[in-house]
Scaffold this motif. Structure first.
Motif, PDB file in Angstrom:
ATOM      1  N   SER A  17       0.773  -1.247   0.016  1.00 42.47           N
ATOM      2  CA  SER A  17      -0.118  -0.156   0.022  1.00 42.47           C
ATOM      3  C   SER A  17       0.760   1.308  -0.005  1.00 42.47           C
ATOM      4  CB  SER A  17      -0.822  -0.094   1.163  1.00 42.47           C
ATOM      5  OG  SER A  17       0.085  -0.124   2.576  1.00 42.47           O
ATOM      6  N   LEU A  18       2.094   1.253   0.408  1.00 47.20           N
ATOM      7  CA  LEU A  18       2.905   2.525   0.502  1.00 47.20           C
ATOM      8  C   LEU A  18       4.297   2.342  -0.180  1.00 47.20           C
ATOM      9  CD1 LEU A  18       2.045   3.127   4.276  1.00 47.20           C
ATOM     10  CD2 LEU A  18       1.290   4.353   2.222  1.00 47.20           C
ATOM     11  N   PRO A  19       4.857   3.295  -0.537  1.00 45.06           N
ATOM     12  CA  PRO A  19       6.292   2.982  -1.066  1.00 45.06           C
ATOM     13  C   PRO A  19       7.308   2.937   0.057  1.00 45.06           C
ATOM     14  CG  PRO A  19       5.727   5.323  -1.030  1.00 45.06           C
ATOM     15  CD  PRO A  19       4.403   4.660  -0.634  1.00 45.06           C
ATOM     16  N   GLY A  20       8.412   2.399  -0.059  1.00 45.44           N
ATOM     17  CA  GLY A  20       9.447   2.269   1.019  1.00 45.44           C
ATOM     18  C   GLY A  20       9.228   1.518   1.965  1.00 45.44           C
ATOM     19  N   GLY A  21       9.461   2.167   3.162  1.00 45.30           N
ATOM     20  CA  GLY A  21       9.024   1.245   4.750  1.00 45.30           C
ATOM     21  C   GLY A  21      10.232   1.177   5.301  1.00 45.30           C
ATOM     22  N   GLY A  22      11.640   1.707   4.876  1.00 42.98           N
ATOM     23  CA  GLY A  22      12.747   1.202   5.307  1.00 42.98           C
ATOM     24  C   GLY A  22      12.913   2.088   6.662  1.00 42.98           C
ATOM     25  N   ASP A  23      12.238   3.212   6.894  1.00 43.93           N
ATOM     26  CA  ASP A  23      12.214   4.068   8.269  1.00 43.93           C
ATOM     27  C   ASP A  23      11.161   3.566   9.127  1.00 43.93           C
ATOM     28  OD1 ASP A  23      10.280   4.947   6.697  1.00 43.93           O
ATOM     29  OD2 ASP A  23      10.687   7.085   7.064  1.00 43.93           O
ATOM     30  N   TRP A  24      10.743   2.416   9.259  1.00 43.36           N
ATOM     31  CA  TRP A  24       9.531   1.890   9.967  1.00 43.36           C
ATOM     32  C   TRP A  24       9.903   1.750  11.381  1.00 43.36           C
ATOM     33  CZ3 TRP A  24       9.014  -2.316  13.142  1.00 43.36           C
ATOM     34  CH2 TRP A  24       7.898  -2.966  13.530  1.00 43.36           C
ATOM     35  N   GLN A  25       8.832   2.160  12.397  1.00 44.57           N
ATOM     36  CA  GLN A  25       9.192   2.291  13.652  1.00 44.57           C
ATOM     37  C   GLN A  25       8.040   1.346  14.186  1.00 44.57           C
ATOM     38  OE1 GLN A  25       9.219   6.082  15.241  1.00 44.57           O
ATOM     39  NE2 GLN A  25      10.870   6.588  13.971  1.00 44.57           N
ATOM     40  N   GLU A  26       8.387   0.419  15.329  1.00 42.10           N
ATOM     41  CA  GLU A  26       7.159  -0.228  16.156  1.00 42.10           C
ATOM     42  C   GLU A  26       6.004   0.444  16.486  1.00 42.10           C
ATOM     43  OE1 GLU A  26       6.144  -3.656  17.600  1.00 42.10           O
ATOM     44  OE2 GLU A  26       8.394  -3.372  16.825  1.00 42.10           O
ATOM     45  N   GLY A  27       5.057  -0.238  15.909  1.00 42.95           N
ATOM     46  CA  GLY A  27       3.784   0.381  16.135  1.00 42.95           C
ATOM     47  C   GLY A  27       3.103   1.122  14.605  1.00 42.95           C
ATOM     48  N   GLN A  28       3.838   1.053  13.707  1.00 41.41           N
ATOM     49  CA  GLN A  28       3.628   1.777  12.723  1.00 41.41           C
ATOM     50  C   GLN A  28       3.154   0.782  11.579  1.00 41.41           C
ATOM     51  OE1 GLN A  28       6.697   4.352  11.043  1.00 41.41           O
ATOM     52  NE2 GLN A  28       6.218   5.889  12.147  1.00 41.41           N
TER      53      GLN A  28
END
Length: 261
Positions: free
Chosen positions: A218-229
């Motif tokens: 659904s979204l581009p990237g995701g490399g900066d993902w944080q817990e809960g997101q």
């Protein structure tokens, strides 16, 4: 200066002491006191007063001075009065946020019930199934809080996507052409992923659940993902079973509006 030292456990700062004890503290001479009060090299005295809310320390008022003995009991009483005012302000702000959250939840609940009523009316009318499922998809998008909703129907041994909300037409048309064996989805409907009547599939276990399954990122990237997101490769699935237990259709949800899981 180093503001981080105000609440540094390892430095045994006077601020951390006050927060842990829930008591105010006057440091007459920082060079002689066991607790650390230095924020700037010239710091010689300190005054710390906790701010309480519902019996818990919610904050601190920190004062520092370059002179020895700059704070006395009169200063302490004055700052404690300020702390009480701050506590009242924090309490009012928390109650306002709580009431705003309740009002928002009630408004969303009303929207959901209105949407459910509209869908129910269509179910009772002579309306094609695809149109009803599209109504469901848009109803979920508008009231539940997901930007992308896909509805797939089980036909014999395959799963076919028949309705969507939040997708460009060309993207959805491409996804409709992908027919998937039903047993691939039945395989992942296990208790370890169950959330009530739904199933949540985290990207951390993508290799376990997404094997041979065509999903939507659904979204581009995701490399900066944080817990809960929410992560682009997360998926929330709501299956509907028939009276005999057979799988009838799925609702797949992606990209929550608040960005949270």
């Amino acid at each position: 200066s180093d503001p981080q030292r105000l609440l540094n456990k390892s430095s045994a700062s006077v601020s951390y002491w006050a927060a842990e004890k829930g008591e105010p503290r006057i440091v007459v001479d920082a060079e002689l006191d066991k607790t650390i009060s230095f924020v700037k090299p010239a710091t010689r005295s300190a005054l710390v007063v906790p701010i309480f809310q519902s019996g818990l320390v919610m904050g601190l008022i920190n004062l520092r001075h370059t002179e020895v003995g700059a704070f006395d009991d009169q200063d302490l009483m004055f700052v404690q009065a300020l702390a009480e005012q701050a506590s009242a302000a924090i309490g009012n702000a928390l109650r306002f946020e709580e009431q705003a959250g309740v009002n928002m939840a009630l408004a969303r609940r009303t929207e959901q019930m209105d949407s459910l009523l509209a869908i129910s009316q269509k179910l009772r009318a002579d309306v094609p199934l695809a149109e009803v499922l599209e109504e469901i998809a848009y109803g979920i998008q508008e009231t539940v809080g997901f930007n992308v909703v896909l509805v797939s129907v089980a036909e014999r041994d395959v799963l076919r996507r028949v309705a969507a909300a939040g997708l460009p037409v060309d993207v959805f048309e491409e996804m409709k052409r992908v027919l998937q064996p039903l047993d691939r989805y039945e395989r992942i409907l296990t208790d370890e992923y169950r959330q009530g009547a739904c199933y949540f599939y985290p990207f951390q276990r993508l290799d376990d659940w997404a094997t041979d399954i065509h999903t939507y990122a659904s979204l581009p990237g995701g490399g900066d993902w944080q817990e809960g997101q929410w992560h682009p490769d997360d998926m929330l699935l709501a299956p509907l079973h028939g009276t005999a237990g057979q799988l009838l259709w799925f609702i797949s949800l992606y990209d929550p509006i608040n960005g949270q899981r």
